[in-house]
Scaffold this motif. Structure first.
Motif, PDB file in Angstrom:
ATOM      1  N   GLU A   1      49.237   5.928 -44.889  1.00 32.35           N
ATOM      2  CA  GLU A   1      50.632   5.164 -44.908  1.00 32.35           C
ATOM      3  C   GLU A   1      51.542   6.457 -46.109  1.00 32.35           C
ATOM      4  O   GLU A   1      52.669   6.337 -45.502  1.00 32.35           O
ATOM      5  CB  GLU A   1      49.812   3.774 -46.244  1.00 32.35           C
ATOM      6  N   VAL A   2      50.215   7.344 -46.564  1.00 33.59           N
ATOM      7  CA  VAL A   2      51.095   8.692 -47.050  1.00 33.59           C
ATOM      8  C   VAL A   2      51.698   9.652 -46.197  1.00 33.59           C
ATOM      9  O   VAL A   2      52.812   9.214 -46.160  1.00 33.59           O
ATOM     10  CB  VAL A   2      50.143   9.126 -47.470  1.00 33.59           C
ATOM     11  N   LYS A   3      50.895   9.929 -44.355  1.00 31.60           N
ATOM     12  CA  LYS A   3      51.893  10.068 -43.454  1.00 31.60           C
ATOM     13  C   LYS A   3      52.295   9.768 -42.944  1.00 31.60           C
ATOM     14  O   LYS A   3      54.068  10.389 -43.216  1.00 31.60           O
ATOM     15  CB  LYS A   3      50.008  10.317 -42.651  1.00 31.60           C
ATOM     16  N   ASP A   4      52.944   8.078 -42.872  1.00 36.39           N
ATOM     17  CA  ASP A   4      53.628   7.665 -42.795  1.00 36.39           C
ATOM     18  C   ASP A   4      55.373   7.065 -43.412  1.00 36.39           C
ATOM     19  O   ASP A   4      56.238   8.191 -43.044  1.00 36.39           O
ATOM     20  CB  ASP A   4      53.755   6.423 -42.044  1.00 36.39           C
ATOM     21  N   CYS A   5      55.111   7.497 -44.649  1.00 32.80           N
ATOM     22  CA  CYS A   5      56.397   8.017 -46.038  1.00 32.80           C
ATOM     23  C   CYS A   5      56.593   9.247 -45.245  1.00 32.80           C
ATOM     24  O   CYS A   5      57.974   9.628 -45.917  1.00 32.80           O
ATOM     25  CB  CYS A   5      55.609   7.978 -47.069  1.00 32.80           C
ATOM     26  N   GLN A   6      56.006  10.489 -44.375  1.00 33.34           N
ATOM     27  CA  GLN A   6      56.323  11.710 -44.615  1.00 33.34           C
ATOM     28  C   GLN A   6      57.455  12.032 -45.277  1.00 33.34           C
ATOM     29  O   GLN A   6      58.639  12.545 -45.707  1.00 33.34           O
ATOM     30  CB  GLN A   6      57.788  11.853 -43.073  1.00 33.34           C
ATOM     31  N   PRO A   7      56.669  12.371 -46.527  1.00 35.35           N
ATOM     32  CA  PRO A   7      56.936  12.913 -48.171  1.00 35.35           C
ATOM     33  C   PRO A   7      57.171  14.921 -47.902  1.00 35.35           C
ATOM     34  O   PRO A   7      56.714  15.276 -46.774  1.00 35.35           O
ATOM     35  CB  PRO A   7      55.653  12.682 -49.205  1.00 35.35           C
ATOM     36  N   ASP A   8      58.576  15.205 -48.307  1.00 34.47           N
ATOM     37  CA  ASP A   8      58.233  16.438 -49.311  1.00 34.47           C
ATOM     38  C   ASP A   8      57.883  17.124 -49.373  1.00 34.47           C
ATOM     39  O   ASP A   8      56.843  18.268 -49.312  1.00 34.47           O
ATOM     40  CB  ASP A   8      60.263  16.824 -49.414  1.00 34.47           C
ATOM     41  N   VAL A   9      57.096  16.284 -50.661  1.00 35.59           N
ATOM     42  CA  VAL A   9      55.757  17.276 -51.430  1.00 35.59           C
ATOM     43  C   VAL A   9      54.908  15.406 -51.780  1.00 35.59           C
ATOM     44  O   VAL A   9      55.049  14.860 -52.142  1.00 35.59           O
ATOM     45  CB  VAL A   9      56.413  17.447 -52.908  1.00 35.59           C
ATOM     46  N   LEU A  10      53.466  16.430 -51.975  1.00 33.16           N
ATOM     47  CA  LEU A  10      52.528  16.046 -52.664  1.00 33.16           C
ATOM     48  C   LEU A  10      51.894  15.702 -54.405  1.00 33.16           C
ATOM     49  O   LEU A  10      51.929  17.323 -54.170  1.00 33.16           O
ATOM     50  CB  LEU A  10      51.149  15.748 -51.166  1.00 33.16           C
ATOM     51  N   ILE A  11      51.995  14.990 -54.813  1.00 35.09           N
ATOM     52  CA  ILE A  11      51.526  15.108 -56.315  1.00 35.09           C
ATOM     53  C   ILE A  11      50.136  14.526 -56.243  1.00 35.09           C
ATOM     54  O   ILE A  11      50.350  13.594 -56.269  1.00 35.09           O
ATOM     55  CB  ILE A  11      52.973  15.022 -57.208  1.00 35.09           C
TER      56      ILE A  11
END
Length: 276
Positions: free
Chosen positions: A40-50
Motif C-alpha cells: 500500500e505504501v508503494k502504491d501511494c508513490q510518495p516522495d518521502v518516507l518518514i
C-alpha cells in the motif's frame, strides 16, 4: 500533496528470515500484514518516507533525526550482518522540521556526522527503522527517508511535533507516508522479554480498541500506571504520528495483532477517509 497514508508497524528482528527461521511461523499474520502495508505504501508513490522509531539516539529532552545524505544499517546486533539496507535522506525536509520545531519551542537535534561523534553514536539505522523499511524496499519502493527518533518528552509535546511534520510536508509540497514503528506490551506472558505483568494485555487491548474505533485523542490519556506496567515501546512513536494526522480525514484498518512470543505486535493502516 501532503500525508498520503500512515501505518503502525512492529519491529521484531525475528521477522527477518535469516534471523527468525522457522519461528516466523508464530507471527505469520504479522508478516502478511506488513507485506500488505508495504504494498500500500508503494502504491501511494510518495516522495518521502518518514519513520518514527523508539530506538536509535533517544534523548530525554529532544527529538532526534539522523541528518546524513546516505544512511545504512544491518542486523549484526542480532547475529545477522549479511542483511543490510541503505537509503538516501531528504535533508531539506529534515532541516525544515528542525527549524519549524525550534520556532515552536520543541527541541529537535539533527545529527550530522560531527554531532554523532559528540554523542558517541555510530549513526546507523536502528531496527525500529530497518524492519518497516525492509518490507517497503522488498515491495519495490526506494524513496528518501527521514528517520526520526522519539524523545522521552510529554505526550502533548510529541503530538505537537507531529503537527509540525504535517505543516512542513504541506509547506514543501511533498507527498509523504509516515510509519510509526513500535511494539506494544513486552510483558504479555511469563518468560516474555521484560517479564510478565497481567496489565500488559490490558494495555494492548486498549491501544487496539482506540485505533480500531478511531478515538485517537484517547491515546494521550492512557493511565500512566498502565503504560509503565505494559513495558511498551510504541506509544510515543504512535502519538507523534497521530499528531501528524491531526485535523485530517483518515480511517483505520487494524490488519492484525499477535502476542505469540510475549510481545504485542499490531499492524495498523491509516488511510484518507473519515474525520479524526
Amino acid at each position: 500533496m501532503g500525508i498520503l497514508m500512515a501505518g503502525l508497524s512492529p519491529h521484531p528482528p525475528l521477522i527477518i528470515p535469516e534471523i527468525g527461521g522457522e519461528r516466523r511461523e508464530g507471527i505469520s499474520k504479522t508478516i502478511n500484514s506488513l507485506k500488505e502495508l508495504a504494498e500500500e505504501v508503494k502504491d501511494c508513490q510518495p516522495d518521502v518516507l518518514i519513520t518514527i522509531s523508539p530506538h536509535g539516539p533517544v534523548f530525554t529532552d529532544a527529538i532526534s533525526i539522523l541528518d546524513q545524505e546516505y544512511l545504512a544499517g544491518d542486523f549484526s546486533e542480532f547475529g545477522c550482518s549479511e542483511v543490510k539496507l541503505e537509503t538516501s535522506t531528504d535533508r531539506d525536509l529534515i532541516q525544515e522540521i528542525r527549524e519549524s520545531s525550534e520556532i515552536n519551542n520543541i527541541e529537535v537535534l539533527t545529527l550530522s556526522s560531527a554531532e554523532l561523534e559528540i554523542y558517541n553514536y555510530q549513526g546507523l539505522l536502528d531496527h525500529g527503522v530497518l524492519i518497516p523499511l525492509y518490507f517497503i524496499q522488498q515491495a519495490g519502493l526506494d524513496v528518501p527517508l527521514v528517520p526520526i527518533t522519539m524523545g522521552l518528552m510529554e505526550y502533548d509535546t510529541l503530538y505537537s511535533f507531529g503537527r509540525i511534520i504535517q505543516q512542513v510536508v504541506d509547506k514543501l509540497g511533498l507527498k509523504a507516508v509516515i510509519i510509526a514503528s513500535g511494539d506494544l506490551s513486552h510483558r504479555l506472558k511469563p518468560g516474555a522479554p521484560a517479564g510478565f505483568n497481567p496489565r500488559g494485555e490490558e494495555f494492548d487491548r486498549k491501544i487496539v480498541e482506540i485505533l480500531d474505533n478511531e478515538n485517537f485523542s484517547k491515546a494521550l490519556k492512557i493511565e500512566k500506571g498502565l503504560i509503565d506496567k505494559a513495558g511498551e515501546c510504541g506509544l510515543r512513536p504512535l502519538i507523534i504520528m497521530l499528531g501528524a494526522l491531526d485535523g485530517l480525514s483518515f480511517k483505520t484498518e487494524v490488519k492484525s495483532y499477535e502476542g505469540t512470543f510475549g510481545v504485542g505486535y499490531a499492524v495498523v493502516g491509516f488511510y484518507p477517509g473519515s474525520d479524526i
